[in-house]
Scaffold this active site. Structure first.
Site, mmCIF file in Angstrom:
data_model
loop_
_atom_site.group_PDB
_atom_site.id
_atom_site.type_symbol
_atom_site.label_atom_id
_atom_site.label_comp_id
_atom_site.label_asym_id
_atom_site.label_seq_id
_atom_site.Cartn_x
_atom_site.Cartn_y
_atom_site.Cartn_z
ATOM 1 N N ASN A 1 -0.709 5.141 -2.007
ATOM 2 C CA ASN A 1 -2.055 4.911 -2.514
ATOM 3 C C ASN A 1 -3.131 5.446 -1.567
ATOM 4 O OD1 ASN A 1 -4.203 3.928 -3.989
ATOM 5 N ND2 ASN A 1 -3.539 1.801 -3.964
ATOM 6 N N HIS B 1 -0.877 -11.496 -11.577
ATOM 7 C CA HIS B 1 -2.099 -11.568 -10.784
ATOM 8 C C HIS B 1 -3.228 -12.189 -11.600
ATOM 9 C CE1 HIS B 1 -1.059 -8.091 -7.772
ATOM 10 N NE2 HIS B 1 -0.040 -8.890 -7.990
ATOM 11 N N ARG C 1 -0.076 -15.436 -8.992
ATOM 12 C CA ARG C 1 -0.863 -15.222 -7.780
ATOM 13 C C ARG C 1 -2.323 -15.522 -8.099
ATOM 14 N NH1 ARG C 1 -2.146 -9.571 -4.639
ATOM 15 N NH2 ARG C 1 -3.873 -9.606 -6.110
ATOM 16 N N TYR D 1 -11.372 -8.185 -2.722
ATOM 17 C CA TYR D 1 -10.063 -7.645 -3.087
ATOM 18 C C TYR D 1 -9.292 -8.612 -3.974
ATOM 19 C CZ TYR D 1 -5.045 -7.305 -2.712
ATOM 20 O OH TYR D 1 -3.726 -7.298 -3.015
ATOM 21 N N ASP E 1 -2.683 -14.080 -1.613
ATOM 22 C CA ASP E 1 -2.643 -12.920 -0.716
ATOM 23 C C ASP E 1 -3.884 -12.918 0.173
ATOM 24 O OD1 ASP E 1 -2.374 -10.480 0.518
ATOM 25 O OD2 ASP E 1 -2.228 -9.304 -1.315
ATOM 26 N N HIS F 1 -4.314 -10.606 2.503
ATOM 27 C CA HIS F 1 -4.516 -9.180 2.738
ATOM 28 C C HIS F 1 -4.955 -8.850 4.158
ATOM 29 C CE1 HIS F 1 -4.648 -5.060 1.269
ATOM 30 N NE2 HIS F 1 -3.959 -5.552 0.262
ATOM 31 N N GLU G 1 0.658 -14.813 1.538
ATOM 32 C CA GLU G 1 1.070 -13.430 1.810
ATOM 33 C C GLU G 1 0.104 -12.734 2.758
ATOM 34 O OE1 GLU G 1 1.283 -9.235 -0.718
ATOM 35 O OE2 GLU G 1 1.160 -11.148 -1.776
ATOM 36 N N GLU H 1 4.319 -5.523 2.991
ATOM 37 C CA GLU H 1 4.135 -4.444 2.025
ATOM 38 C C GLU H 1 3.683 -3.148 2.694
ATOM 39 O OE1 GLU H 1 -0.154 -4.736 -0.095
ATOM 40 O OE2 GLU H 1 1.088 -6.512 -0.362
ATOM 41 N N ARG I 1 8.328 -8.150 1.985
ATOM 42 C CA ARG I 1 7.482 -7.636 0.913
ATOM 43 C C ARG I 1 7.539 -6.120 0.746
ATOM 44 N NH1 ARG I 1 5.358 -8.333 -2.875
ATOM 45 N NH2 ARG I 1 3.134 -8.065 -2.530
ATOM 46 N N HIS J 1 7.279 -5.608 -3.245
ATOM 47 C CA HIS J 1 5.935 -5.166 -3.616
ATOM 48 C C HIS J 1 5.979 -4.466 -4.970
ATOM 49 C CE1 HIS J 1 1.838 -4.072 -2.735
ATOM 50 N NE2 HIS J 1 2.074 -2.787 -2.583
ATOM 51 N N ASP K 1 0.249 0.518 -8.033
ATOM 52 C CA ASP K 1 0.381 1.742 -7.233
ATOM 53 C C ASP K 1 1.845 2.043 -6.911
ATOM 54 O OD1 ASP K 1 0.816 -0.185 -5.304
ATOM 55 O OD2 ASP K 1 -0.730 0.521 -3.934
ATOM 56 N N GLU L 1 6.904 -9.158 -7.716
ATOM 57 C CA GLU L 1 5.531 -8.906 -8.150
ATOM 58 C C GLU L 1 5.559 -7.968 -9.350
ATOM 59 O OE1 GLU L 1 1.296 -7.496 -6.141
ATOM 60 O OE2 GLU L 1 3.180 -6.941 -5.186
ATOM 61 N N TRP M 1 -7.906 -4.401 6.610
ATOM 62 C CA TRP M 1 -7.701 -4.272 5.162
ATOM 63 C C TRP M 1 -6.215 -4.168 4.899
ATOM 64 C CZ3 TRP M 1 -8.723 -4.811 0.363
ATOM 65 C CH2 TRP M 1 -8.161 -4.000 -0.625
#
Length: 409
Positions: free
Chosen positions: A37, A122, A147, A159, A217, A219, A243, A269, A290, A319, A323, A346, A409
């Site tokens: 991605n 999600h 999630r 996000y 998550d 992130h 996560e 991930e 993940r 994961h 993407d 997921e 991020w």
């Protein structure tokens, strides 16, 4: 059975995807997902310019030898670009081997260990009422694990919140990435996040009760002590996992989180090899790994990681956002069905345009995914459809604190 050609297809039906198509001299084809991605063209170049010339004429059945050749034979090992390229080759060769055997891939991995793979969806909202509506919608679609992500008071865009779209540019395939020449920049406030998230889970539990598995998550946006605080604050709400609580380059940071909370932890991930997990597994600092088939060296690489994790009682949580192409998703499902230490999968549904390009056969019924019994991965690539959707630059956002500092991020 020799490799006759290895072709790279870059297409962007609802987002950018990179697919490797390996064809053998007897006409079998195999597909591998090489999508990274925001850096898709880097992997496409790596495959076209460096890997494809090495493959022509090789025995397509020698999957392990080819994996080692591409991994150990190159002086520069690992890294997301290299491992996504290795993953594409490996997955395509497994697709070919299973087609040659006339079996779905999971049969070559030892057969099914379960009837289907529990999947989570999600749910998100700019505020709690919108989030609750999203959870209801996911339950109506058949999800049995959810999630939960929500907007944060005072922040324009967050996000994981599908309806949050600050920064301009077309939002695509339900993800925070956007089609634009440069990444959007978003403002982040960890203290506001830490204050708000426990109240969100209190509201979700009050509405849907204690039985629904809930995930969240972070992130990578917290320090270890902040993540420890959040994990402890969320304990009353019995999360399935928290996560990516903190940036994972420093595996020892998870020790501090583990000392302070019993909330299960998932991470990885952004990892691309089993080496990234050594301390985490040996010290049992996480509960779920993940990594994706697409980013961790393919079916061979991820199976090696999951077997290693299983020795420590740690389960899979592969994961699987949009993407990961349908090719990478199908490969994950074959592993989900076969490995003993499966945890959860997921699953974000791809856009209709994506499913025009990638013809899938996997199913989602009563909250469970199944890769199908079609020989190989069970995914076809429509090249004519792929040509209708040319590549367009798209990037995930960049985060800054209120004072302008670039944040994790």
């Amino acid at each position: 059975m020799r490799i006759a050609s290895a072709d790279v297809v870059v297409t962007s039906p609802a987002r950018n995807f990179v697919t490797l198509v390996i064809t053998t001299d007897d006409g079998l084809t195999g597909l591998g997902d090489a999508t990274l991605n925001g850096r898709e063209l880097s992997v496409a170049s790596y495959l076209r310019d460096h890997v494809a010339p090495l493959l022509e004429g090789r025995d397509a059945s020698r999957i392990e030898d080819t994996w080692q050749y591409l991994y150990r034979g190159a002086y520069w090992r690992r890294g997301p670009v290299t491992m996504a390229a290795v993953a594409a080759v490996d997955t395509a060769l497994w697709d070919i081997k299973a087609k040659a055997a006339g079996m779905p891939l999971y049969q070559l991995l030892g057969g099914a260990s379960r009837t289907g793979a529990l999947a989570y969806g999600h749910a998100s909202g700019r505020d709690v009422p919108e989030l609750l509506d999203s959870v209801r919608a996911h339950l109506e679609r058949g999800y049995r694990a959810i999630r939960v992500q929500t907007g944060i008071p005072g922040l324009d865009s967050v996000y994981g919140v599908a309806s949050s779209a600050a920064g301009g540019g077309e939002r695509y395939d339900y993800e925070p990435a956007r089609r634009r020449p440069l990444p959007a920049e978003e403002t982040w406030d960890t203290r506001a996040y830490l204050r708000h998230v426990p109240t969100v889970f209190e509201a979700v539990r009050a509405e849907f009760g204690p039985g629904l598995p809930l995930l969240h998550d972070g992130h990578h946006r917290m320090t270890p002590i902040q993540a420890a605080r959040l994990g402890k604050d969320l304990e009353p709400y019995d999360l399935f996992w928290l996560e990516d609580a903190t940036p994972a380059e420093d595996q020892t940071a998870l020790r501090l989180i583990r000392q302070h909370t019993t909330t299960p932890l998932a991470i990885g991930e952004v990892f691309n090899s089993a080496h990234d997990y050594t301390v985490l597994l040996q010290e049992r600092l996480i509960d779920y790994v993940r990594s994706a088939v697409t980013h961790a060296g393919g079916v061979t690489g991820l199976r090696r990681l999951l077997d290693m994790a299983g020795h420590f009682g740690i389960r899979s949580g592969i994961h699987g956002p949009t993407d990961i192409s349908p090719v990478g998703m199908a490969a994950a499902l074959h592993l989900d069905l076969a490995v003993h230490n499966f945890g959860i999968q997921e699953y974000m549904r791809h856009a209709p345009e994506t499913l025009e390009v990638f013809r899938t056969s996997f199913t989602f019924t009563d909250g469970l995914l199944h890769p199908s019994d079609t020989p190989g991965l069970g995914v076809g690539l429509d090249l004519a459809a792929a040509e209708r959707f040319p590549y367009a630059p798209a990037y995930l956002p960049v985060n800054r604190l209120a004072d302008g500092t670039v944040h994790d991020w």
